[in-house]
Design an enzyme around this catalytic site. Structure first.
Site, PDB file in Angstrom:
ATOM      1  N   GLU A  10       0.807  -1.201   0.000  1.00 33.76           N
ATOM      2  CA  GLU A  10       0.000   0.000   0.000  1.00 33.76           C
ATOM      3  C   GLU A  10       0.854   1.271   0.000  1.00 33.76           C
ATOM      4  O   GLU A  10       0.384   2.338  -0.305  1.00 33.76           O
ATOM      5  CB  GLU A  10      -0.910   0.016   1.225  1.00 33.76           C
ATOM      6  CG  GLU A  10      -1.943  -1.100   1.219  1.00 33.76           C
ATOM      7  CD  GLU A  10      -2.920  -0.973   0.053  1.00 33.76           C
ATOM      8  OE1 GLU A  10      -3.362  -2.005  -0.470  1.00 33.76           O
ATOM      9  OE2 GLU A  10      -3.215   0.164  -0.332  1.00 33.76           O
ATOM     10  N   CYS A 169       2.138  -1.851  -6.200  1.00 30.09           N
ATOM     11  CA  CYS A 169       1.214  -1.223  -5.262  1.00 30.09           C
ATOM     12  C   CYS A 169      -0.008  -2.093  -4.976  1.00 30.09           C
ATOM     13  O   CYS A 169      -0.380  -2.290  -3.823  1.00 30.09           O
ATOM     14  CB  CYS A 169       0.772   0.134  -5.799  1.00 30.09           C
ATOM     15  SG  CYS A 169       2.133   1.308  -5.975  1.00 30.09           S
ATOM     16  N   HIS A 170      -0.639  -2.632  -6.025  1.00 25.69           N
ATOM     17  CA  HIS A 170      -1.859  -3.413  -5.831  1.00 25.69           C
ATOM     18  C   HIS A 170      -1.916  -4.683  -6.679  1.00 25.69           C
ATOM     19  O   HIS A 170      -2.964  -5.302  -6.777  1.00 25.69           O
ATOM     20  CB  HIS A 170      -3.095  -2.550  -6.102  1.00 25.69           C
ATOM     21  CG  HIS A 170      -3.238  -1.410  -5.145  1.00 25.69           C
ATOM     22  ND1 HIS A 170      -2.716  -0.159  -5.391  1.00 25.69           N
ATOM     23  CD2 HIS A 170      -3.818  -1.337  -3.918  1.00 25.69           C
ATOM     24  CE1 HIS A 170      -2.971   0.642  -4.373  1.00 25.69           C
ATOM     25  NE2 HIS A 170      -3.628  -0.044  -3.463  1.00 25.69           N
ATOM     26  N   GLY A 171      -0.811  -5.053  -7.316  1.00 30.87           N
ATOM     27  CA  GLY A 171      -0.735  -6.356  -7.959  1.00 30.87           C
ATOM     28  C   GLY A 171      -1.249  -6.450  -9.370  1.00 30.87           C
ATOM     29  O   GLY A 171      -1.423  -7.563  -9.878  1.00 30.87           O
TER      30      GLY A 171
END
Length: 215
Positions: A10, A169-171
């Site tokens: 994150e 950050c979020h895949g």
């Protein structure tokens, strides 16, 4: 092929409640890139080409990149309008693999508007099959994905990974044409900027649709 990256950091994510800020997006993108560079530095060296002045770049002047020495399977990065632009010389095997990935992708034909010019709506998303040019900013929250060009199992990557990019950050994952895989946070493929090749193919001009004639 099932894409199940485990990385989810994150830190570096952009607060969606903040107003758009291009300079902030660039520095967030830079931070994300630096965080993942160690894992791929030997395979994907970053090369800068910043011919225009800083003032000209800020105003959106075109940027010329010399790709004559760029080896197959590697990437260089230039800056245009405060954004990282990736230039990749894909191998023949990588180009041949692209159509096979269509069933795994959210928008394989780049039909969603706003990120792919008409001339790039082909299976390569490029003017030349072997040269791929895109803006290296994730379409989710503005981080810069990390290059994972090596195929197969790696940290955060599925065992049958064919090569491409992973956003730390979020895949979100992208193939070597910048197309996002299904069921990922990123809503769109990576953006293709306007660009043109010199007559001899040794240079790319980012920010124009036709290569300027030499005086």
């Amino acid at each position: 092929m099932s894409q199940n990256p485990t990385q989810s950091d994150e830190q570096g994510a952009v607060d969606p409640n903040l107003p758009p800020d291009p300079s902030r997006r660039f520095w967030v993108a830079s931070a994300c890139t630096l965080g993942g560079v160690a894992g791929v530095a030997t395979a994907v060296p970053l090369v800068g080409s910043f011919a225009p002045s800083e003032k000209a770049k800020a105003a959106g002047a075109p940027v010329e990149a010399d790709i004559s020495a760029l080896p197959e399977g590697q990437m260089m990065t230039v800056e245009w309008r405060g954004k990282p632009v990736w230039i990749v010389r894909r191998t023949k095997a990588e180009v041949d693999e692209l159509p096979k990935l269509d069933p795994e992708l959210a928008d394989p034909d780049s039909d969603r508007p706003g990120f792919t010019p008409e001339w790039a709506k082909n299976q390569y998303r490029s003017r030349k099959p072997e040269i791929f040019v895109c803006i290296g900013i994730c379409t989710h929250l503005g981080c810069s994905p990390t290059a994972y060009f090596q195929t197969g199992a790696q940290s955060g990557i599925s065992n049958d990974w064919p090569g491409g990019w992973l956003c730390p950050c979020h895949g979100s994952t992208f193939d070597l044409a910048g197309r996002v895989y299904k069921n990922k946070p990123a809503p769109d493929n990576l953006e293709i900027p306007p660009y043109a090749f010199s007559a001899d193919g040794t240079h790319v001009m980012i920010g124009v649709d036709e290569y300027p004639a030499k005086a």
